[in-house]
Scaffold this motif. Structure first.
Motif, mmCIF file in Angstrom:
data_model
loop_
_atom_site.group_PDB
_atom_site.id
_atom_site.type_symbol
_atom_site.label_atom_id
_atom_site.label_comp_id
_atom_site.label_asym_id
_atom_site.label_seq_id
_atom_site.Cartn_x
_atom_site.Cartn_y
_atom_site.Cartn_z
ATOM 1 N N ASP A 21 0.817 -1.215 0.000
ATOM 2 C CA ASP A 21 0.000 0.000 0.000
ATOM 3 C C ASP A 21 0.856 1.273 0.000
ATOM 4 O O ASP A 21 0.446 2.323 0.483
ATOM 5 C CB ASP A 21 -0.972 -0.002 1.178
ATOM 6 N N VAL A 22 2.050 1.190 -0.593
ATOM 7 C CA VAL A 22 2.963 2.327 -0.645
ATOM 8 C C VAL A 22 2.261 3.571 -1.210
ATOM 9 O O VAL A 22 1.363 3.456 -2.055
ATOM 10 C CB VAL A 22 4.213 1.983 -1.505
ATOM 11 N N VAL A 23 2.652 4.724 -0.708
ATOM 12 C CA VAL A 23 2.206 6.009 -1.266
ATOM 13 C C VAL A 23 3.437 6.649 -1.887
ATOM 14 O O VAL A 23 4.432 6.900 -1.209
ATOM 15 C CB VAL A 23 1.597 6.931 -0.188
ATOM 16 N N TYR A 24 3.370 6.899 -3.195
ATOM 17 C CA TYR A 24 4.477 7.497 -3.948
ATOM 18 C C TYR A 24 3.965 8.854 -4.414
ATOM 19 O O TYR A 24 3.102 8.940 -5.283
ATOM 20 C CB TYR A 24 4.830 6.595 -5.127
ATOM 21 N N GLU A 25 4.493 9.889 -3.819
ATOM 22 C CA GLU A 25 3.991 11.250 -4.029
ATOM 23 C C GLU A 25 5.062 12.083 -4.730
ATOM 24 O O GLU A 25 6.223 12.082 -4.330
ATOM 25 C CB GLU A 25 3.683 11.844 -2.649
ATOM 26 N N VAL A 26 4.661 12.779 -5.792
ATOM 27 C CA VAL A 26 5.579 13.679 -6.477
ATOM 28 C C VAL A 26 5.078 15.108 -6.291
ATOM 29 O O VAL A 26 3.909 15.386 -6.490
ATOM 30 C CB VAL A 26 5.745 13.321 -7.966
ATOM 31 N N LEU A 27 5.967 15.985 -5.886
ATOM 32 C CA LEU A 27 5.587 17.370 -5.613
ATOM 33 C C LEU A 27 5.952 18.261 -6.791
ATOM 34 O O LEU A 27 6.641 19.264 -6.659
ATOM 35 C CB LEU A 27 6.230 17.845 -4.309
ATOM 36 N N TYR A 28 5.473 17.850 -7.956
ATOM 37 C CA TYR A 28 5.600 18.623 -9.178
ATOM 38 C C TYR A 28 4.469 18.187 -10.094
ATOM 39 O O TYR A 28 3.936 17.084 -9.965
ATOM 40 C CB TYR A 28 6.964 18.426 -9.855
#
Length: 144
Positions: A39-46
């Motif tokens: 259930d990984v959360v992979y977040e990109v701040l762009y």
């Protein structure tokens, strides 16, 4: 022996290998996809066209990276700097990737900073920063 399921991600191997090496004994598993939680959360701040801001779950992360190799072939990943904090439960890594945009042959060189939270020896959360302008210029350049 490498998992044959990961053969489709060969174009991204330099990135995966750099990440696996950066985390060393803090995580269990051989391949990048082995070291993330289900259930990984992979977040990109762009904001980047075609790449979602948040990817939830290992299957969706695998699906997103499958398309990455259709656009960019990475030749290397380097200049790794790793900062381990919170007794290794948080790792901040700085690194560069180098490759070629397949549609145009344009060289792609970018810098990243990623904040990784580890739970139960797996990546549970990933927050990523990159030089979006470099990526945009490489992907929208005319063939040379």
């Amino acid at each position: 022996m490498p998992n044959p399921e990961y053969a489709a991600y060969k174009a991204v191997d330099p990135y995966f290998d750099l990440i696996r090496g950066a985390l060393g004994g803090l995580v269990d598993g051989e391949h990048f996809f082995d070291i993330v939680t289900d259930d990984v959360v992979y977040e990109v701040l762009y904001n980047f066209p075609g790449w979602p801001r948040i990817i939830q779950g290992r299957p969706d992360l695998m699906a997103q990276f499958r398309g990455y190799g259709d656009n960019i072939a990475l030749q290397s990943a380097d200049k790794l700097i790793a900062h381990k904090t919170d007794d290794g439960r948080v790792v901040v890594i700085e690194y560069e990737v180098h490759g070629t945009v397949l549609a145009t042959g344009v060289k792609y060189d970018n810098r990243f900073c990623s904040i990784i939270k580890i739970e139960n020896r797996k990546i549970a959360h990933w927050r990523d920063y990159m030089d979006s302008l470099v990526a945009w210029n490489a992907l929208t350049a005319l063939a040379r």
